[in-house]
Motif scaffolding. Structure first.
Motif, PDB file in Angstrom:
ATOM      1  N   LEU A  87     -19.063 -91.119  -6.694  1.00  0.00           N
ATOM      2  CA  LEU A  87     -19.979 -91.002  -5.560  1.00  0.00           C
ATOM      3  C   LEU A  87     -19.334 -90.239  -4.407  1.00  0.00           C
ATOM      4  CD1 LEU A  87     -22.693 -91.617  -4.243  1.00  0.00           C
ATOM      5  CD2 LEU A  87     -21.750 -93.811  -3.483  1.00  0.00           C
ATOM      6  N   SER A  88     -18.051 -90.449  -4.194  1.00  0.00           N
ATOM      7  CA  SER A  88     -17.368 -89.769  -3.088  1.00  0.00           C
ATOM      8  C   SER A  88     -17.290 -88.267  -3.323  1.00  0.00           C
ATOM      9  CB  SER A  88     -15.963 -90.356  -2.898  1.00  0.00           C
ATOM     10  OG  SER A  88     -16.032 -91.704  -2.504  1.00  0.00           O
ATOM     11  N   LEU A  89     -17.089 -87.851  -4.572  1.00  0.00           N
ATOM     12  CA  LEU A  89     -17.110 -86.418  -4.866  1.00  0.00           C
ATOM     13  C   LEU A  89     -18.486 -85.826  -4.567  1.00  0.00           C
ATOM     14  CD1 LEU A  89     -15.075 -86.099  -8.196  1.00  0.00           C
ATOM     15  CD2 LEU A  89     -14.465 -85.177  -5.944  1.00  0.00           C
ATOM     16  N   ILE A  90     -19.534 -86.576  -4.876  1.00  0.00           N
ATOM     17  CA  ILE A  90     -20.888 -86.097  -4.579  1.00  0.00           C
ATOM     18  C   ILE A  90     -21.111 -86.048  -3.073  1.00  0.00           C
ATOM     19  CG2 ILE A  90     -23.350 -86.641  -4.826  1.00  0.00           C
ATOM     20  CD1 ILE A  90     -22.638 -87.760  -7.612  1.00  0.00           C
ATOM     21  N   ASN A  91     -20.587 -87.032  -2.346  1.00  0.00           N
ATOM     22  CA  ASN A  91     -20.692 -87.002  -0.877  1.00  0.00           C
ATOM     23  C   ASN A  91     -19.958 -85.795  -0.297  1.00  0.00           C
ATOM     24  OD1 ASN A  91     -22.277 -89.314  -0.642  1.00  0.00           O
ATOM     25  ND2 ASN A  91     -20.519 -90.680  -0.448  1.00  0.00           N
ATOM     26  N   CYS A  92     -18.909 -85.348  -1.000  1.00  0.00           N
ATOM     27  CA  CYS A  92     -18.184 -84.144  -0.577  1.00  0.00           C
ATOM     28  C   CYS A  92     -18.851 -82.862  -1.073  1.00  0.00           C
ATOM     29  CB  CYS A  92     -16.748 -84.194  -1.100  1.00  0.00           C
ATOM     30  SG  CYS A  92     -15.712 -85.453  -0.340  1.00  0.00           S
ATOM     31  N   GLU A  93     -19.941 -83.020  -1.835  1.00  0.00           N
ATOM     32  CA  GLU A  93     -20.683 -81.894  -2.430  1.00  0.00           C
ATOM     33  C   GLU A  93     -19.809 -81.067  -3.368  1.00  0.00           C
ATOM     34  OE1 GLU A  93     -22.778 -79.661   0.532  1.00  0.00           O
ATOM     35  OE2 GLU A  93     -23.741 -81.441   1.401  1.00  0.00           O
ATOM     36  N   ALA A  94     -18.979 -81.769  -4.152  1.00  0.00           N
ATOM     37  CA  ALA A  94     -18.119 -81.095  -5.123  1.00  0.00           C
ATOM     38  C   ALA A  94     -18.969 -80.387  -6.172  1.00  0.00           C
ATOM     39  CB  ALA A  94     -17.200 -82.117  -5.785  1.00  0.00           C
ATOM     40  N   ARG A  95     -18.602 -79.150  -6.488  1.00  0.00           N
ATOM     41  CA  ARG A  95     -19.313 -78.310  -7.464  1.00  0.00           C
ATOM     42  C   ARG A  95     -20.793 -78.153  -7.118  1.00  0.00           C
ATOM     43  NH1 ARG A  95     -16.099 -75.309 -10.282  1.00  0.00           N
ATOM     44  NH2 ARG A  95     -17.680 -75.158 -11.917  1.00  0.00           N
ATOM     45  N   GLY A  96     -21.131 -78.312  -5.851  1.00  0.00           N
ATOM     46  CA  GLY A  96     -22.503 -78.134  -5.398  1.00  0.00           C
ATOM     47  C   GLY A  96     -23.436 -79.290  -5.725  1.00  0.00           C
ATOM     48  N   VAL A  97     -22.901 -80.411  -6.210  1.00  0.00           N
ATOM     49  CA  VAL A  97     -23.741 -81.566  -6.560  1.00  0.00           C
ATOM     50  C   VAL A  97     -24.001 -82.400  -5.306  1.00  0.00           C
ATOM     51  CG1 VAL A  97     -23.942 -83.647  -7.974  1.00  0.00           C
ATOM     52  CG2 VAL A  97     -22.782 -81.621  -8.881  1.00  0.00           C
ATOM     53  N   THR A  98     -25.259 -82.612  -4.986  1.00  0.00           N
ATOM     54  CA  THR A  98     -25.630 -83.428  -3.814  1.00  0.00           C
ATOM     55  C   THR A  98     -26.530 -84.604  -4.174  1.00  0.00           C
ATOM     56  OG1 THR A  98     -27.531 -81.995  -3.366  1.00  0.00           O
ATOM     57  CG2 THR A  98     -25.458 -81.441  -2.247  1.00  0.00           C
ATOM     58  N   ILE A  99     -27.119 -84.597  -5.379  1.00  0.00           N
ATOM     59  CA  ILE A  99     -28.005 -85.690  -5.809  1.00  0.00           C
ATOM     60  C   ILE A  99     -27.145 -86.782  -6.446  1.00  0.00           C
ATOM     61  CG2 ILE A  99     -29.938 -86.331  -7.300  1.00  0.00           C
ATOM     62  CD1 ILE A  99     -30.865 -83.394  -7.087  1.00  0.00           C
ATOM     63  N   PRO A 100     -27.174 -88.017  -5.920  1.00  0.00           N
ATOM     64  CA  PRO A 100     -26.228 -89.042  -6.359  1.00  0.00           C
ATOM     65  C   PRO A 100     -26.661 -89.845  -7.577  1.00  0.00           C
ATOM     66  CG  PRO A 100     -27.532 -89.888  -4.551  1.00  0.00           C
ATOM     67  CD  PRO A 100     -27.989 -88.459  -4.780  1.00  0.00           C
ATOM     68  N   ASN A 101     -27.790 -89.516  -8.207  1.00  0.00           N
ATOM     69  CA  ASN A 101     -28.341 -90.401  -9.235  1.00  0.00           C
ATOM     70  C   ASN A 101     -27.486 -90.514 -10.491  1.00  0.00           C
ATOM     71  OD1 ASN A 101     -30.530 -89.552  -7.385  1.00  0.00           O
ATOM     72  ND2 ASN A 101     -31.736 -90.968  -8.631  1.00  0.00           N
ATOM     73  N   ILE A 102     -26.556 -89.591 -10.706  1.00  0.00           N
ATOM     74  CA  ILE A 102     -25.658 -89.704 -11.853  1.00  0.00           C
ATOM     75  C   ILE A 102     -24.791 -90.951 -11.739  1.00  0.00           C
ATOM     76  CG2 ILE A 102     -23.797 -88.341 -10.820  1.00  0.00           C
ATOM     77  CD1 ILE A 102     -24.916 -88.298 -14.504  1.00  0.00           C
ATOM     78  N   VAL A 103     -24.666 -91.486 -10.536  1.00  0.00           N
ATOM     79  CA  VAL A 103     -23.814 -92.660 -10.304  1.00  0.00           C
ATOM     80  C   VAL A 103     -24.557 -93.954 -10.655  1.00  0.00           C
ATOM     81  CG1 VAL A 103     -22.283 -93.768  -8.608  1.00  0.00           C
ATOM     82  CG2 VAL A 103     -22.774 -91.349  -8.415  1.00  0.00           C
ATOM     83  N   VAL A 104     -25.874 -93.900 -10.821  1.00  0.00           N
ATOM     84  CA  VAL A 104     -26.662 -95.118 -11.012  1.00  0.00           C
ATOM     85  C   VAL A 104     -26.177 -95.925 -12.212  1.00  0.00           C
ATOM     86  CG1 VAL A 104     -28.959 -96.007 -11.589  1.00  0.00           C
ATOM     87  CG2 VAL A 104     -28.698 -94.271  -9.806  1.00  0.00           C
ATOM     88  N   LYS A 221     -19.251 -85.831   4.551  1.00  0.00           N
ATOM     89  CA  LYS A 221     -18.148 -85.289   3.752  1.00  0.00           C
ATOM     90  C   LYS A 221     -16.836 -85.981   4.115  1.00  0.00           C
ATOM     91  CE  LYS A 221     -20.020 -80.679   2.789  1.00  0.00           C
ATOM     92  NZ  LYS A 221     -19.833 -79.219   2.970  1.00  0.00           N
ATOM     93  N   ALA A 222     -16.646 -86.285   5.384  1.00  0.00           N
ATOM     94  CA  ALA A 222     -15.442 -87.019   5.793  1.00  0.00           C
ATOM     95  C   ALA A 222     -15.420 -88.400   5.140  1.00  0.00           C
ATOM     96  CB  ALA A 222     -15.389 -87.147   7.315  1.00  0.00           C
ATOM     97  N   GLY A 223     -16.592 -89.054   5.090  1.00  0.00           N
ATOM     98  CA  GLY A 223     -16.698 -90.330   4.396  1.00  0.00           C
ATOM     99  C   GLY A 223     -16.362 -90.180   2.916  1.00  0.00           C
ATOM    100  N   GLY A 224     -16.772 -89.058   2.329  1.00  0.00           N
ATOM    101  CA  GLY A 224     -16.442 -88.786   0.939  1.00  0.00           C
ATOM    102  C   GLY A 224     -14.944 -88.642   0.722  1.00  0.00           C
ATOM    103  N   VAL A 225     -14.265 -87.979   1.645  1.00  0.00           N
ATOM    104  CA  VAL A 225     -12.816 -87.804   1.541  1.00  0.00           C
ATOM    105  C   VAL A 225     -12.113 -89.163   1.604  1.00  0.00           C
ATOM    106  CG1 VAL A 225     -10.767 -86.882   2.697  1.00  0.00           C
ATOM    107  CG2 VAL A 225     -12.809 -85.455   2.456  1.00  0.00           C
TER     108      VAL A 225
END
Length: 264
Positions: A87-104, A221-225
């Motif tokens: 989830l934190s990588l998604i919050n950082c928008e790693a690889r352009g991923v912004t939708i968090p549903n993969i974490v469900v 993004k800071a929260g993601g880091v």
């Protein structure tokens, strides 16, 4: 005084005539007598007590476990770490991923269910802190996943009020920030790595809550880091709880935080 009233008083005070919050109540009283420490009605040599260690989620000196179970803490820490990592990588928008549903899926079955089971076993081995922490964060991941699933109707309830939904998520995260903060206070006599898990997680929840309130991508993004730092620290503690000279050439010994109270 009637017999019923007398029975009610005795049930609250217990056989000692003292309420459970009294410092001399036999269940909660802790006494130190030279090389011995007494927890309630049981007396232990100080050398027999288990030291604070992140690998067992034990925040301070405590009696050894009475049940012959494996250490459940690494399972809970690993479940928490991996779910937080993704989830934190998604919050950082790693690889352009912004939708968090993969974490469900992770949040329901690993960060949620597996961590909850680990928390229940922590209670079974007598570790109240570990049981509360792992069970609670297992509940966090389950509740977070429910927000993302349409069948629960949580997002749909705010469909016409997106700002209200963001504020509601912020309030949700502030609640977890408060809980994590007071759990952090109970690790200040433990080890550096153990304390850092809760310290970093406290900051993570606070930053993510702020990002929901003000809509700031930079703060998110800071929260993601900080979430990534939390995940790696949790994995470190999990490794410390599993690795031993029989299975690894690399083992970890916890670095104890200073106990200023004992130096007075």
């Amino acid at each position: 005084m009637s017999d019923n009233q007398q029975l009610e008083i005795e049930s609250k005070e217990g056989p000692s005539g003292l309420t459970p919050d009294h410092p001399d109540h036999p269940v909660t009283k802790v006494q130190t007598d030279g090389d011995y420490v007494q927890f309630g009605n049981e007396r232990y040599l100080r050398s027999e007590l288990v030291e604070a260690f992140g690998g067992t989620l034990n925040p301070g000196l405590s009696p050894p476990p009475k049940h012959d179970f494996a250490n459940p803490a690494p399972l809970g820490l690993s479940a928490f770490a991996l779910t937080t990592f993704v989830l934190s990588l998604i919050n950082c928008e790693a690889r352009g991923v912004t939708i968090p549903n993969i974490v469900v899926g992770l949040a329901f079955f690993y960060g949620g269910a597996a961590q909850l089971v680990a928390g229940m076993f922590e209670i079974a081995v007598g570790n109240t802190f570990g049981g509360v922490a792992l069970s609670s964060y297992g509940g966090f991941w389950g509740s977070w996943a429910a927000i993302q699933v349409d069948a629960f109707g949580i997002k749909a309830a705010y469909a016409e009020e997106p700002k209200q939904f963001a504020n509601a998520i912020g309030i949700f995260l502030i609640g977890w920030f408060i809980f994590t903060f007071f759990m952090m206070l109970m690790t200040v006599k433990s080890t550096v790595a153990f304390f850092m898990v809760f310290f970093l997680l406290t900051i993570t929840f606070l930053l993510l809550a702020i990002s929901e309130f003000n809509g700031s991508t930079a703060v998110k993004k800071a929260g993601g880091v900080f979430g990534l730092l939390t995940a790696f620290t949790a994995w470190y503690n999990a490794y410390a709880g599993i690795a031993n000279p029989q299975n690894s050439y690399i083992t970890i010994k916890g670095v104890q935080l200073p106990d200023f109270q004992n130096r007075v």
